[in-house]
Design a protein around this motif. Structure first.
Motif, short mmCIF file in Angstrom:
data_model
loop_
_atom_site.label_atom_id
_atom_site.label_comp_id
_atom_site.label_asym_id
_atom_site.label_seq_id
_atom_site.Cartn_x
_atom_site.Cartn_y
_atom_site.Cartn_z
N SER A 15 46.32 -52.42 32.22
CA SER A 15 46.16 -53.03 30.88
C SER A 15 44.61 -52.93 30.23
O SER A 15 44.30 -52.98 28.98
CB SER A 15 46.29 -54.47 30.78
OG SER A 15 45.52 -55.28 31.70
N SER A 16 43.73 -52.56 30.95
CA SER A 16 42.21 -52.56 30.70
C SER A 16 42.08 -51.05 30.10
O SER A 16 40.92 -50.77 29.46
CB SER A 16 41.42 -52.59 31.86
OG SER A 16 41.38 -53.88 32.42
N PHE A 17 43.04 -50.13 30.19
CA PHE A 17 42.75 -48.88 29.76
C PHE A 17 43.82 -48.16 29.00
O PHE A 17 43.87 -47.13 28.41
CB PHE A 17 42.78 -47.88 31.15
CG PHE A 17 41.68 -48.16 32.14
CD1 PHE A 17 40.27 -47.82 31.81
CD2 PHE A 17 41.88 -49.22 33.26
CE1 PHE A 17 39.26 -48.20 32.74
CE2 PHE A 17 40.91 -49.44 33.93
CZ PHE A 17 39.57 -48.84 33.96
N ILE B 76 39.71 -41.81 34.95
CA ILE B 76 39.02 -43.06 34.82
C ILE B 76 38.64 -43.04 36.46
O ILE B 76 38.91 -42.75 37.43
CB ILE B 76 40.29 -44.24 34.95
CG1 ILE B 76 41.23 -43.83 33.74
CG2 ILE B 76 39.62 -45.37 35.31
CD1 ILE B 76 42.38 -44.95 33.73
N PRO B 77 37.15 -43.64 36.22
CA PRO B 77 36.37 -43.57 37.58
C PRO B 77 37.14 -44.66 38.39
O PRO B 77 37.84 -45.42 37.89
CB PRO B 77 35.03 -44.48 36.91
CG PRO B 77 34.95 -43.89 35.54
CD PRO B 77 36.32 -44.05 34.97
N SER B 78 36.77 -44.61 39.77
CA SER B 78 37.62 -45.43 40.82
C SER B 78 37.29 -46.83 40.59
O SER B 78 36.26 -47.29 40.56
CB SER B 78 36.95 -44.96 42.02
OG SER B 78 37.57 -46.00 43.10
N VAL B 79 38.45 -47.36 40.14
CA VAL B 79 38.34 -49.18 40.11
C VAL B 79 38.52 -49.80 41.12
O VAL B 79 38.21 -51.10 41.35
CB VAL B 79 39.19 -49.72 38.95
CG1 VAL B 79 39.03 -48.90 37.59
CG2 VAL B 79 40.49 -49.35 39.37
N ASN B 80 38.92 -49.09 42.30
CA ASN B 80 39.28 -49.90 43.57
C ASN B 80 40.03 -51.03 43.59
O ASN B 80 39.94 -52.12 44.37
CB ASN B 80 37.86 -49.91 44.39
CG ASN B 80 37.08 -48.83 44.65
OD1 ASN B 80 37.75 -47.80 44.93
ND2 ASN B 80 35.93 -48.67 44.64
N GLY B 81 40.97 -50.93 42.50
CA GLY B 81 41.93 -52.33 42.64
C GLY B 81 41.35 -53.32 41.80
O GLY B 81 42.05 -54.52 41.75
N GLU C 75 44.47 -43.31 38.47
CA GLU C 75 44.70 -44.93 38.47
C GLU C 75 43.72 -45.73 37.90
O GLU C 75 42.47 -45.30 37.57
CB GLU C 75 44.54 -45.14 40.13
CG GLU C 75 45.69 -44.35 40.74
CD GLU C 75 45.70 -44.77 42.36
OE1 GLU C 75 44.42 -45.39 42.83
OE2 GLU C 75 46.40 -44.32 43.15
N PRO C 76 44.02 -46.78 37.23
CA PRO C 76 45.48 -47.78 37.63
C PRO C 76 46.46 -47.23 36.55
O PRO C 76 47.65 -47.71 36.55
CB PRO C 76 45.15 -48.96 37.51
CG PRO C 76 44.14 -48.93 36.36
CD PRO C 76 43.28 -47.73 36.57
N LEU C 77 46.48 -46.07 35.67
CA LEU C 77 47.44 -45.50 35.08
C LEU C 77 48.51 -44.69 35.82
O LEU C 77 48.27 -44.40 36.90
CB LEU C 77 46.80 -44.69 33.70
CG LEU C 77 45.95 -45.51 32.82
CD1 LEU C 77 45.35 -44.50 31.74
CD2 LEU C 77 46.74 -46.58 31.98
N SER C 78 49.56 -44.63 35.00
CA SER C 78 50.57 -43.88 35.58
C SER C 78 50.42 -42.54 35.79
O SER C 78 51.05 -41.75 36.40
CB SER C 78 52.04 -44.28 35.42
OG SER C 78 51.98 -44.28 33.87
N PHE D 280 32.52 -51.13 39.55
CA PHE D 280 33.69 -52.12 38.89
C PHE D 280 33.58 -53.12 39.86
O PHE D 280 34.05 -54.43 39.42
CB PHE D 280 34.94 -51.40 38.71
CG PHE D 280 35.42 -50.46 37.49
CD1 PHE D 280 35.37 -51.00 36.40
CD2 PHE D 280 35.01 -49.35 37.91
CE1 PHE D 280 35.58 -50.08 35.46
CE2 PHE D 280 34.99 -48.35 36.75
CZ PHE D 280 35.36 -48.69 35.38
N SER D 281 33.20 -53.41 40.98
CA SER D 281 32.84 -54.33 41.66
C SER D 281 32.23 -55.41 41.30
O SER D 281 32.23 -56.63 41.70
CB SER D 281 32.53 -53.94 43.39
OG SER D 281 31.14 -53.44 43.25
#
Length: 582
Positions: free
Chosen positions: A170-172, A160-165, A181-184, A143-144
């Motif tokens: 909203s993307s998922f 979800i694979p690590s998005v590292n912020g 992450e980043p979902l709750s 995702f970088s």
């Protein structure tokens, strides 16, 4: 198609087929046929015989079927845009063979099945696949590398694979089976393997896992304790408020959604005491529009809401109603205007209609915040068209000139109709210029009266113009701020550069280049390469410089600006006709 020059007896580059762009060596580089209501299937076998093809854009038509496996024959393809059609079926396993692909947009279709091995495309920087029926796990992307990524409203599942912020929730959203992450919603942890008898390392691992579990439970209990105390003491929202959208946990359980739109940042105001605070279903005022006829406030509360963006002036959400209608909802907090003044403002704006101004469909007003409901336009904004395509190369000079003229005419109409009421736009920028299905520009969020910091000094400079009306200087200045903002949009159209990027000031940069008599260096290189008229670009630049004059009193009215731009456009059209007759 004959009217476009497409026929077997002509050459696409020599005879300038509509929708086809060529390189200087007369090889086809781009095919852009958006919003033309094509019906049928994609014949990739034929299209990909064009080995030089780099951009294929067939957005917003009625193309059915799947993407053929022959798409992999388009070896030099860098941009593939297929959104807003009726494609279906699985994505072909040959898709990752497009090793040069940078941007892939398959959103708003009916694709299903699992994603192929797209991480194999190392140069991919944009993947948009929202609003399909794709399933399975999300591949482990890097995702970088991505500028844009969206797989919301599908059937994906698993962690979800690590998005590292790099990307937010909203993307998922809209994938009930996704977790992490980043979902709750956290992913369920796998139970530890029982230790083998006599195995010291297995026993140690078991003890470590147990320690982690106990520590996690302790932290969870501590957080629950703190949240309960905070709600008792201060009445603030708990973790059910996500992405700036407050969610009532009781209605959440009833509806089964996790992102329902609530308009309050304070839980107590919108729970039991909602009737006392005036927040009733009747407080949503629906204006004259068949799009949301019969819309109730409860419909907005129940509908899933996707956060599109958040700024200093408010947040914007995409709201999907049960009947399939998609709306854009602008939420503004702490706006210093009374509910009565806001109601009058909305009523006046509702009476003024222009095809290039997006009208509000409904509104809600409370003491602390306001909601504005608009039609959702899925083609994005002028900002996206300018800055998210390959150097703006899909946006030629003639199209940019037409956009400038359309915006100027619409803004002139609104200023003329609402001038006596002192209602200007107040926050005009390229992200607030949306694109309709035919790619015609449409001004959104008119009348919110939020003045950009870059021109706040103009308020002080016009204070001397105040007469018996104490608000005259401020109202005058707000309209002049619109002129300045429109001038900046003209600079974006001419230069292809961002307004502000790491401190970059577009207006100051243009002034410095022009003062050094290097005017041609200002223009977008893609406009120069296509052979756009330098004379007419300079003329439009002069209009822009008039609009961004540091002295508001020296700026022309928007009506004068519209006349100047239409004159330039007439000259451009006359030149094209003359060339055609030559």
């Amino acid at each position: 198609m004959v009217n476009w020059g497409w026929n077997l007896t002509s050459e696409p580059c020599i005879d300038k087929w509509v929708g086809v762009d060529c390189s200087q060596s007369k090889s086809v580089k781009r095919i852009v046929l958006n919003g033309l209501d094509f019906i049928g299937t994609l014949d990739a076998a034929s299209v990909c015989t064009i080995q030089s093809l780099a951009v294929l854009s067939l957005q917003n038509s009625t193309i059915v079927g799947g993407i053929p496996v022959e798409i992999s024959n388009c070896k030099h393809l860098t941009h593939l845009y297929l959104s807003g059609n009726q494609f279906s079926g699985n994505l072909p396993g040959s898709l990752p063979q497009l090793s040069n692909l940078k941007r892939l947009d398959i959103s708003f279709n009916n694709f299903s099945g699992e994603l192929p091995n797209l991480p194999r495309i190392s140069g991919l920087i944009s993947f948009l696949a929202e609003n399909n029926q794709l399933s399975g796990q999300i591949p482990d992307f890097d995702f970088s590398n991505f500028e844009y990524f969206d797989v919301s409203n599908n059937n994906f599942s698993g962690p979800i694979p690590s998005v590292n912020g790099h990307f937010g929730s909203s993307s998922f959203l809209g994938n009930p089976g996704l977790c992490g992450e980043p979902l709750s919603n956290t992913c369920p942890s796998a139970p530890p393997q029982p230790p083998k008898k006599g195995s010291k390392s297995s026993r140690n691992r078991f003890l470590i896992y147990s320690g982690y579990t106990i520590l996690g439970l302790a932290i969870l209990l501590f957080l629950v304790f703190k949240l309960v105390n905070r709600n008792k003491g201060k009445g603030e929202t708990t973790d059910v408020e996500r992405n700036g959208v407050a969610v009532d946990s009781s209605s959440n359980k009833a509806s089964g959604t996790s992102s329902d739109l609530k308009t309050g940042g304070n839980r107590s105001e919108y729970s039991i005491t909602s009737a006392e605070s005036g927040m009733a279903s009747s407080s949503l005022v629906v204006l004259a529009s068949p799009v949301v006829k019969g819309l109730r406030f409860e419909d907005l509360l129940r509908a899933p809401a996707e956060l599109l963006g958040r700024g200093k002036n408010g947040s914007l959400y995409k709201v999907m109603l049960d009947d399939g209608v998609t709306l854009a909802v602008k939420r503004i907090k702490d706006w210093g205007i009374s509910s009565e003044d806001f109601r009058r403002r909305m009523q006046k704006i509702d009476l003024v209609k222009h095809p290039n101004v997006l009208p509000p469909l409904a509104y809600y007003s409370s003491k602390q915040e306001k909601l504005l409901v608009y039609e959702y336009l899925q083609n994005g904004s002028l900002f996206k068209l300018l800055h998210e395509t390959e150097n703006g190369q899909l946006f030629d000079w003639g199209s940019r000139l037409n956009v400038a003229a359309s915006i100027a005419e619409a803004l002139a109409f609104m200023h003329n109709e609402l001038g006596e009421d002192g209602i200007a736009h107040g926050n005009l920028k390229s992200t607030n210029i949306l694109l309709k299905k035919d790619m015609d520009p449409c001004i959104s969020e008119y009348g919110l009266m939020v003045i950009e910091n870059q021109d706040r000094s103009s308020i002080a400079k016009t204070d001397s113009l105040k007469t018996q009306n104490p608000n005259a200087g401020r109202v005058y200045s707000t309209f002049k701020v619109d002129i300045y903002a429109f001038g900046v949009i003209l600079l974006e159209l001419l230069t292809g550069k961002l307004v502000q990027n790491n401190g970059f000031d577009l207006a100051k940069w243009v002034h410095s280049v022009v003062s050094e008599e290097w005017t041609v260096e200002v223009f977008d290189k893609s406009l120069i390469s296509e052979g756009a008229s330098e004379e007419r670009m300079v003329n439009l630049l002069q209009v822009a410089l008039k609009c961004i004059n540091p002295s508001p009193n020296e700026r022309p009215s928007i009506s004068q600006v519209a006349i100047m731009i239409n004159t330039i456009r007439d000259e451009e059209e006359g030149s094209i006709i003359s060339e055609g007759l030559a």
